[in-house]
Design a protein around this motif. Structure first.
Motif, PDB file in Angstrom:
ATOM      1  N   ARG A 162       2.255   1.837  -3.496  1.00 52.81           N
ATOM      2  CA  ARG A 162       1.156   2.302  -4.400  1.00 52.81           C
ATOM      3  C   ARG A 162       1.012   3.732  -4.028  1.00 52.81           C
ATOM      4  O   ARG A 162       0.969   4.787  -4.848  1.00 52.81           O
ATOM      5  N   ARG A 163       1.009   4.183  -2.630  1.00 47.84           N
ATOM      6  CA  ARG A 163       0.687   5.504  -2.285  1.00 47.84           C
ATOM      7  C   ARG A 163       1.833   6.469  -2.548  1.00 47.84           C
ATOM      8  O   ARG A 163       1.549   7.731  -3.267  1.00 47.84           O
ATOM      9  N   ARG A 178       2.025  -0.841 -11.785  1.00 43.85           N
ATOM     10  CA  ARG A 178       2.915  -0.271 -11.128  1.00 43.85           C
ATOM     11  C   ARG A 178       3.965  -1.482 -10.879  1.00 43.85           C
ATOM     12  O   ARG A 178       5.179  -1.187 -10.322  1.00 43.85           O
ATOM     13  N   ALA A 205       0.767  -1.096  -0.072  1.00 44.43           N
ATOM     14  CA  ALA A 205      -0.076  -0.081   0.014  1.00 44.43           C
ATOM     15  C   ALA A 205       0.851   1.364  -0.027  1.00 44.43           C
ATOM     16  O   ALA A 205       0.509   2.331  -0.504  1.00 44.43           O
ATOM     17  N   LYS A 261       3.696   6.063  -5.319  1.00 40.07           N
ATOM     18  CA  LYS A 261       3.742   5.884  -7.029  1.00 40.07           C
ATOM     19  C   LYS A 261       5.375   5.474  -7.032  1.00 40.07           C
ATOM     20  O   LYS A 261       5.871   5.854  -8.088  1.00 40.07           O
ATOM     21  N   ASP A 274       7.310   2.369  -8.726  1.00 36.94           N
ATOM     22  CA  ASP A 274       7.189   1.153  -9.404  1.00 36.94           C
ATOM     23  C   ASP A 274       8.419   0.014  -8.764  1.00 36.94           C
ATOM     24  O   ASP A 274       9.356   0.679  -8.408  1.00 36.94           O
ATOM     25  N   ASP A 287      -1.507  -4.900 -11.045  1.00 38.27           N
ATOM     26  CA  ASP A 287      -1.450  -3.553 -10.946  1.00 38.27           C
ATOM     27  C   ASP A 287       0.073  -3.375 -11.859  1.00 38.27           C
ATOM     28  O   ASP A 287       0.962  -3.911 -11.753  1.00 38.27           O
ATOM     29  N   SER A 314      -3.632  -9.387  -7.009  1.00 39.45           N
ATOM     30  CA  SER A 314      -3.627  -7.689  -6.863  1.00 39.45           C
ATOM     31  C   SER A 314      -2.190  -7.184  -7.211  1.00 39.45           C
ATOM     32  O   SER A 314      -2.150  -6.192  -7.840  1.00 39.45           O
TER      33      SER A 314
END
Length: 287
Positions: free
Chosen positions: A113-114, A143, A110, A116, A118, A141, A137
């Motif tokens: 992702r927050r 990313r 998480a 950003k 990769d 994604d 998941s």
């Protein structure tokens, strides 16, 4: 393998300039193989056809057909760095998971992702079986990308920090079994890269994996996050070691690497302040 000595007991459980070849057509890569795009009608031109997915870059086999080994992008002029996270779980750790031990780290994912970021997750097949929803998941994604860390997280060469050993004739099947586990979980973004458990390998292991068609991926920066308790110490070790084109090894297991997420919260902004951009291994290898 001097880099391996830096891991010590923490990891219980190189050629960057070689020519690139198309990714092997295994179960793991067939889904990303290119196919011809339909030509638009000359009489009624419409929107340009969507690009077909390109196969992830791989390295040419080494001497005698040995599996090639990639450690970092040597002499990179661009400030790019690949953060990689090993999602470790050995084949016999199911009872520990059943008793409540956490081999996953959803908070870390998480945070990536927050922020950003990769990243590439080197996942064992056993981990994907224990956490199929998370594997799906992560592998769905854009990313992230999932790479292979074996099915069982047993060693492919000895000695290797006390890990049990996969017999040479069974090593290719162990790697393929992990790819099958990713597919069964529904992961999409799977790349033909492999990381040896514990980082331990020899020519016999490189020869055994040749039929699978993977590129072995190691690292040039050891985070020291395995079993660490000081997030700042982990962050400082990464920040001190990173240079343009670096490949960092970290972990995505709460029980074995409890401070990684906190370390990442410091590493990411500090490296960005230095002008670095975070890339997946596939992008680092293609540059």
């Amino acid at each position: 393998m001097a880099a391996l000595g830096l891991l010590g007991a923490a990891l219980v459980g190189c050629g960057s300039g070689a020519a690139e070849t198309p990714a092997p057509r295994t179960k793991a890569t067939a889904a990303v193989a290119q196919s011809p795009s339909p030509k638009p009608s000359a009489a009624a031109p419409g929107p340009k056809p969507a690009r077909t997915p390109t196969a992830p870059p791989t390295m040419a086999p080494g001497p005698g057909g040995l599996t090639p080994v990639y450690t970092h992008r040597a002499k990179s002029a661009e400030k790019v760095v690949a953060l990689t996270f090993d999602a470790d779980m050995t084949a016999d750790q199911g009872p520990r998971a059943a008793r409540g031990e956490h081999f996953d780290n959803p908070e870390l994912i998480a945070t990536l992702r927050r922020l950003k970021v990769d990243a590439t997750v080197f996942m064992t097949g056993r981990w994907a079986e224990e956490y199929p929803d998370q594997a799906k998941s992560i592998g769905g994604d854009p990313r992230f990308e999932i790479a292979n860390h074996s099915y069982s997280h047993y060693a492919f060469a000895t000695p290797c920090y006390g890990l049990p050993t996969v017999a040479g004739p069974d090593q290719a099947a162990d790697v393929q079994r992990a790819f099958d586990s990713f597919r069964d979980a529904g992961a999409v973004n799977v790349v033909p890269y492999f990381r040896f458990p514990g980082g331990c390998y020899d020519d016999a292991a490189l020869r055994a994996l040749a039929p699978v068609g993977v590129t072995a991926v190691q690292w040039d920066v050891v985070s020291g996050d395995a079993f660490a308790k000081d997030a700042d110490a982990v962050a400082e070790q990464v920040l001190d070691g990173v240079k343009p084109g670096s490949l960092v090894v970290m972990h995505c297991t709460r029980s074995a690497a409890p401070v990684t997420e906190r370390a990442v919260r410091r590493i990411v902004p500090e490296l960005r302040a230095r002008g670095y951009r975070f890339v997946k291994v596939s992008e680092l290898m293609s540059r």
